[in-house]
Design a protein around this motif. Sequence first.
Motif, PDB file in Angstrom:
ATOM      1  N   GLY A 221       0.810  -1.214   0.000  1.00  0.00           N
ATOM      2  CA  GLY A 221       0.000   0.000   0.000  1.00  0.00           C
ATOM      3  C   GLY A 221       0.840   1.258   0.000  1.00  0.00           C
ATOM      4  N   GLU A 222       1.906   1.259   0.802  1.00  0.00           N
ATOM      5  CA  GLU A 222       2.763   2.447   0.868  1.00  0.00           C
ATOM      6  C   GLU A 222       3.520   2.653  -0.435  1.00  0.00           C
ATOM      7  N   VAL A 223       4.025   1.563  -1.010  1.00  0.00           N
ATOM      8  CA  VAL A 223       4.743   1.678  -2.285  1.00  0.00           C
ATOM      9  C   VAL A 223       3.817   2.211  -3.375  1.00  0.00           C
ATOM     10  N   MET A 224       2.572   1.720  -3.398  1.00  0.00           N
ATOM     11  CA  MET A 224       1.637   2.193  -4.408  1.00  0.00           C
ATOM     12  C   MET A 224       1.344   3.679  -4.236  1.00  0.00           C
ATOM     13  N   MET A 225       1.180   4.134  -2.987  1.00  0.00           N
ATOM     14  CA  MET A 225       0.926   5.542  -2.751  1.00  0.00           C
ATOM     15  C   MET A 225       2.078   6.409  -3.240  1.00  0.00           C
ATOM     16  N   LYS A 226       3.291   5.933  -3.017  1.00  0.00           N
ATOM     17  CA  LYS A 226       4.446   6.712  -3.448  1.00  0.00           C
ATOM     18  C   LYS A 226       4.596   6.684  -4.972  1.00  0.00           C
ATOM     19  N   GLU A 227       4.193   5.587  -5.599  1.00  0.00           N
ATOM     20  CA  GLU A 227       4.177   5.554  -7.064  1.00  0.00           C
ATOM     21  C   GLU A 227       3.150   6.547  -7.605  1.00  0.00           C
ATOM     22  N   VAL A 228       2.022   6.672  -6.912  1.00  0.00           N
ATOM     23  CA  VAL A 228       1.023   7.671  -7.276  1.00  0.00           C
ATOM     24  C   VAL A 228       1.627   9.075  -7.182  1.00  0.00           C
ATOM     25  N   MET A 229       2.374   9.312  -6.111  1.00  0.00           N
ATOM     26  CA  MET A 229       3.018  10.616  -5.938  1.00  0.00           C
ATOM     27  C   MET A 229       3.992  10.923  -7.067  1.00  0.00           C
ATOM     28  N   VAL A 230       4.806   9.927  -7.433  1.00  0.00           N
ATOM     29  CA  VAL A 230       5.791  10.129  -8.496  1.00  0.00           C
ATOM     30  C   VAL A 230       5.095  10.479  -9.803  1.00  0.00           C
ATOM     31  N   GLU A 231       4.082   9.700 -10.187  1.00  0.00           N
ATOM     32  CA  GLU A 231       3.373   9.963 -11.437  1.00  0.00           C
ATOM     33  C   GLU A 231       2.661  11.302 -11.393  1.00  0.00           C
ATOM     34  N   GLY A 232       2.061  11.611 -10.245  1.00  0.00           N
ATOM     35  CA  GLY A 232       1.354  12.882 -10.121  1.00  0.00           C
ATOM     36  C   GLY A 232       2.282  14.074 -10.219  1.00  0.00           C
ATOM     37  N   LEU A 233       3.413  14.019  -9.546  1.00  0.00           N
ATOM     38  CA  LEU A 233       4.365  15.127  -9.569  1.00  0.00           C
ATOM     39  C   LEU A 233       4.945  15.344 -10.958  1.00  0.00           C
ATOM     40  N   LEU A 234       5.280  14.256 -11.645  1.00  0.00           N
ATOM     41  CA  LEU A 234       5.822  14.387 -12.996  1.00  0.00           C
ATOM     42  C   LEU A 234       4.765  14.936 -13.951  1.00  0.00           C
ATOM     43  N   SER A 235       3.510  14.590 -13.724  1.00  0.00           N
ATOM     44  CA  SER A 235       2.436  15.129 -14.554  1.00  0.00           C
ATOM     45  C   SER A 235       2.260  16.620 -14.304  1.00  0.00           C
ATOM     46  N   ILE A 236       2.369  17.021 -13.047  1.00  0.00           N
ATOM     47  CA  ILE A 236       2.294  18.449 -12.728  1.00  0.00           C
ATOM     48  C   ILE A 236       3.446  19.199 -13.389  1.00  0.00           C
ATOM     49  N   GLN A 237       4.640  18.627 -13.297  1.00  0.00           N
ATOM     50  CA  GLN A 237       5.812  19.266 -13.897  1.00  0.00           C
ATOM     51  C   GLN A 237       5.665  19.385 -15.413  1.00  0.00           C
ATOM     52  N   GLY A 239       2.971  19.962 -16.911  1.00  0.00           N
ATOM     53  CA  GLY A 239       1.912  20.921 -17.216  1.00  0.00           C
ATOM     54  C   GLY A 239       0.614  20.301 -17.668  1.00  0.00           C
ATOM     55  N   GLU A 240       0.357  19.060 -17.291  1.00  0.00           N
ATOM     56  CA  GLU A 240      -0.875  18.397 -17.712  1.00  0.00           C
ATOM     57  C   GLU A 240      -2.088  18.982 -16.997  1.00  0.00           C
ATOM     58  N   ASN A 241      -3.228  18.870 -17.651  1.00  0.00           N
ATOM     59  CA  ASN A 241      -4.474  19.373 -17.083  1.00  0.00           C
ATOM     60  C   ASN A 241      -4.831  18.591 -15.818  1.00  0.00           C
ATOM     61  N   PRO A 242      -5.289  19.262 -14.764  1.00  0.00           N
ATOM     62  CA  PRO A 242      -5.658  18.554 -13.527  1.00  0.00           C
ATOM     63  C   PRO A 242      -6.664  17.431 -13.741  1.00  0.00           C
ATOM     64  N   ARG A 243      -7.594  17.628 -14.697  1.00  0.00           N
ATOM     65  CA  ARG A 243      -8.558  16.563 -14.972  1.00  0.00           C
ATOM     66  C   ARG A 243      -7.863  15.323 -15.538  1.00  0.00           C
ATOM     67  N   VAL A 244      -6.894  15.541 -16.409  1.00  0.00           N
ATOM     68  CA  VAL A 244      -6.133  14.427 -16.981  1.00  0.00           C
ATOM     69  C   VAL A 244      -5.328  13.728 -15.889  1.00  0.00           C
ATOM     70  N   ILE A 245      -4.726  14.513 -14.997  1.00  0.00           N
ATOM     71  CA  ILE A 245      -3.946  13.946 -13.886  1.00  0.00           C
ATOM     72  C   ILE A 245      -4.841  13.095 -12.997  1.00  0.00           C
ATOM     73  N   GLU A 246      -6.042  13.609 -12.736  1.00  0.00           N
ATOM     74  CA  GLU A 246      -6.977  12.855 -11.900  1.00  0.00           C
ATOM     75  C   GLU A 246      -7.301  11.501 -12.516  1.00  0.00           C
ATOM     76  N   GLU A 247      -7.634  11.492 -13.809  1.00  0.00           N
ATOM     77  CA  GLU A 247      -7.991  10.246 -14.471  1.00  0.00           C
ATOM     78  C   GLU A 247      -6.807   9.277 -14.508  1.00  0.00           C
ATOM     79  N   LYS A 248      -5.610   9.820 -14.689  1.00  0.00           N
ATOM     80  CA  LYS A 248      -4.419   8.976 -14.711  1.00  0.00           C
ATOM     81  C   LYS A 248      -4.193   8.314 -13.347  1.00  0.00           C
ATOM     82  N   LEU A 249      -4.309   9.096 -12.282  1.00  0.00           N
ATOM     83  CA  LEU A 249      -4.019   8.570 -10.941  1.00  0.00           C
ATOM     84  C   LEU A 249      -5.134   7.665 -10.423  1.00  0.00           C
ATOM     85  N   LYS A 250      -6.341   7.864 -10.892  1.00  0.00           N
ATOM     86  CA  LYS A 250      -7.446   7.004 -10.465  1.00  0.00           C
ATOM     87  C   LYS A 250      -7.267   5.571 -10.958  1.00  0.00           C
TER      88      LYS A 250
END
Length: 271
Positions: A221-237, A239-250
């Motif tokens: 569970g912890e590893v998965m959460m941190k993988e979510v963080m990595v993907e989310g942060l790189l998506s923010i960097q 410049g992806e749309n927040p809606r796209v980031i949400e769908e990706k992380l879901k």
Amino acid sequence: MDIASIIGLIAGIALMVFGIAFDQQSMSWMWGNLTNFFDIPSILITFGGSFTTLITMEPSLKAYAGKLASFGLILKPLPSNEVETIRTIIDLSNVARKEGLLALEEAANGVEDEFLKKGILLIVDGTDPELVRSILETELNCIEDRHNDVIGFWDKLGAMGPAWGMIGTLIGLINMLKSLNDPESIGPNMAVALVTTFYGSVLANWICIPVVNKLKSRNGGEVMMKEVMVEGLLSIQAGENPRVIEEKLKSFLSPSSRADFNGNEGGEVNG
């Protein structure tokens, strides 16, 4: 407190006591039967042998004590969950979209997770995305290695219990065979032979195996959460749309967690 772990441990010992002390024929309690399962030599052989063997395996007494104390982890609830992590990342993506990446430095002050905060600051500093991924994945691998080291400790203890129980069985049988001409010694020696096996099985199946599987689940569970963080942060960097980031992380969430997320939307997702 983790109610599931507490219920499992208490129910396990309660059912063993019930099986030992309840007499089905008379439908009454035979509490004296419990004394048949208390044998000091068997305790010293099985538990003493198992725990002292692990001391030999560990690099230091401090490391041994730390891993032994990790038992307390199964009694504590996880401090966070995937849904809240994704919501936090979406909130950060909205900040970055409206105010720019530099605004994330101030937002990082309200982030409690050190791994996520580290990733945010790397982005704010303008670190190359591939380097950000490399740094965070290296830290994630180190975290997982430390977790696996602790899990391995309990796995080895689970193997030591039955092994030392068998050693106790052999000791009891040898003493019994050496004293066949003394009928009074047969009972105590046979008790050591059988009770040590019982103790070894209890140590492995009531304590060690549940702890190993609980820690593996929490590590996953912890590893998965941190993988979510990595993907989310790189998506923010990126410049992806927040809606796209949400769908990706879901996509990391189970169907039930997605339903919970969709039913309790947090933060803005339009941009």
